[in-house]
Design an enzyme around this catalytic site. Structure first.
Site, PDB file in Angstrom:
ATOM      1  N   ASP A  79     -94.198 -30.532 -10.046  1.00  0.00           N
ATOM      2  CA  ASP A  79     -93.364 -29.776 -10.708  1.00  0.00           C
ATOM      3  C   ASP A  79     -92.469 -28.659  -9.921  1.00  0.00           C
ATOM      4  OD1 ASP A  79     -93.763 -30.379 -13.361  1.00  0.00           O
ATOM      5  OD2 ASP A  79     -95.554 -29.649 -13.725  1.00  0.00           O
ATOM      6  N   ASP A 137     -90.132 -37.002 -16.547  1.00  0.00           N
ATOM      7  CA  ASP A 137     -89.710 -35.631 -16.355  1.00  0.00           C
ATOM      8  C   ASP A 137     -89.683 -35.562 -14.901  1.00  0.00           C
ATOM      9  OD1 ASP A 137     -91.755 -36.234 -18.269  1.00  0.00           O
ATOM     10  OD2 ASP A 137     -92.011 -34.012 -18.828  1.00  0.00           O
TER      11      ASP A 137
HETATM   12  N1  GLY Z   1     -92.537 -31.293 -18.193  1.00  0.00           N
HETATM   13  C1  GLY Z   1     -93.180 -31.111 -19.383  1.00  0.00           C
HETATM   14  C2  GLY Z   1     -92.663 -31.207 -20.654  1.00  0.00           C
HETATM   15  O1  GLY Z   1     -91.443 -31.640 -20.659  1.00  0.00           O
HETATM   16  O2  GLY Z   1     -93.294 -30.782 -21.703  1.00  0.00           O
END
Ligand code: GLY
Length: 395
Positions: free
Chosen positions: A117, A177
């Site tokens: 992330d 993501d």
């Molecule tokens: N990246 C985590 C979400 O979109 O919940």
């Protein structure tokens, strides 16, 4: 007379299809400005009473209380990013000071290699700060963060490993993501001339095109890889309705991700991918008229399912960029305008409420009944980014 009226009707319909809705940016930013002043006070109150001492930024509301997170949380960088956007729009000293102070709190993450992330955390905070100020210190943080993120790339799979957790379910999970984190890598190459970051980003994007999408261009959420051979082991969901459904925020991450990849590479395959993803979303029978998706396009009880305003915010911002590259420019801009207007009117927090969050009605994870129909910091972040992108178009 009858045929004259019909002609007028047809002409009006044709003209209507090229009309854009006006978005009242000034009003939207005034609301965001006032809400964020409320939020600053709520943050102080929450920190004063919290037992945890590492809380840095707001994420959501939990039973009406402000939930703040430590810098290691994937959402920690969005609030500093919002402060940069407020500064960019208003030019006010308070927002510059606050943006700098909150961004500083996220910087330790540049050394955290335990998560993919990095882009969400560092690029949305430090990256936005760098774009606006060109501060050399921010440049160094971006480069170090990209080096740390690159350690999660496996040449055998061709992708960056997403999660270290949930090893009972997946060996080497990669989530859609993760496309968002490539922006940090592309930027690191642009800043340094070191193409290794760019190559990793391209490998991840190409492998994801190959393995993450169905023939209709909807995306799976999680693809599990064999880390030794690169073979795909499973295609599943984590936050969507089912393994074969289309989780709305996942589609939005994919749309934004491939549009951004086209920005850096000009590879038509990425533009093509983004346009097909946009078509999947915008033409979907379950997309509501206000263009704010339900949490999953295949949720079983639509229209009695929670919306996900965060998916609309990410999508609107992506569509403004996609429009700038595409022959379908006007159509994308019009759809994004509808989304922005829906958010600014139907889904805006009443003044002074919701501890200062800007928008309501996002959904974090419906399957685990976590963060359902609540404000979320990333909805606010991408909403402000979309407003600024709308403003920059000067139509
Ligand atoms: N990246 C985590 C979400 O979109 O919940």
């Amino acid at each position: 007379m009858k045929s004259f009226s019909l002609t007028i009707c047809i002409l009006l319909l044709a003209a209507g299809s090229s009309f854009s809705q006006k978005v009242d940016i000034k009003k939207a930013f005034k609301h965001a400005d006032q809400q964020t002043l409320v939020m600053l006070k709520e943050i102080e109150k929450t920190k004063a009473t919290a037992t945890k001492k590492d809380l840095v930024t707001p994420r959501t509301l939990e039973n009406g209380h402000l939930r703040m997170v430590a810098s290691k949380d994937w959402t920690s960088g969005f609030f500093p990013g919002e402060l940069w956007f407020l500064y960019e729009y208003t030019g006010k000293q308070i927002w510059l000071d606050q943006a700098k102070a909150f961004t500083k709190l996220i910087e330790p993450e540049q050394f955290n290699g335990k998560t993919h992330d990095m882009g969400f955390k560092i690029y949305c905070s430090v990256g936005t700060g760098y774009r606006i100020t060109k501060d050399k210190h921010y440049r160094e943080v971006i480069i170090k963060s990209a080096k740390t993120l690159a350690t999660r790339f496996n040449p055998k799979t061709g992708v960056i490993l997403s999660w270290d957790h949930s090893r009972d379910k997946w060996v080497n999970p990669v989530i859609i993501d993760n496309m968002m984190n490539l922006e940090l890598l592309f930027e690191a190459t642009a800043l340094t001339g070191d193409s290794s970051f760019y190559k990793i980003a391209v490998s991840h994007a190409n492998t994801t095109i190959k393995n993450h999408f169905r023939p209709d261009y909807s995306s799976y959420h999680v693809v599990d890889y064999d880390p030794n051979t690169g073979a795909v082991l499973k295609k599943q969901t984590h936050q969507g309705y089912s393994h074969e459904s289309a989780w709305s925020r996942g589609q939005a991450w994919a749309l934004y991700g491939y549009t951004m990849c086209y920005r850096f590479t000009k590879d038509p395959a990425y533009l093509n991918q983004a346009e097909h993803i946009a078509a999947f979303m915008l033409k979907h029978k379950n997309m509501p008229a206000d263009l704010v998706p339900y949490y999953d396009f295949d949720a079983p009880n639509i229209p009695d399912e929670p919306r996900d305003v965060s998916a609309a915010a990410v999508t609107a911002s992506a569509l403004y960029e996609l429009g700038s590259y595409s022959k379908e420019k006007n159509m994308y801009y019009q759809k994004a305008d509808v989304m922005l207007n829906s958010m600014a009117t139907k889904y805006a927090s009443p003044a002074g409420k919701n501890k200062g969050f800007i928008l309501v009605s996002s959904t974090g994870s419906k399957p685990s009944e976590s963060e359902v129909d609540v404000p979320l910091s990333y909805a606010d972040y991408y909403y402000l980014e979309a407003l600024l992108r709308y403003k920059a178009l000067k139509r």
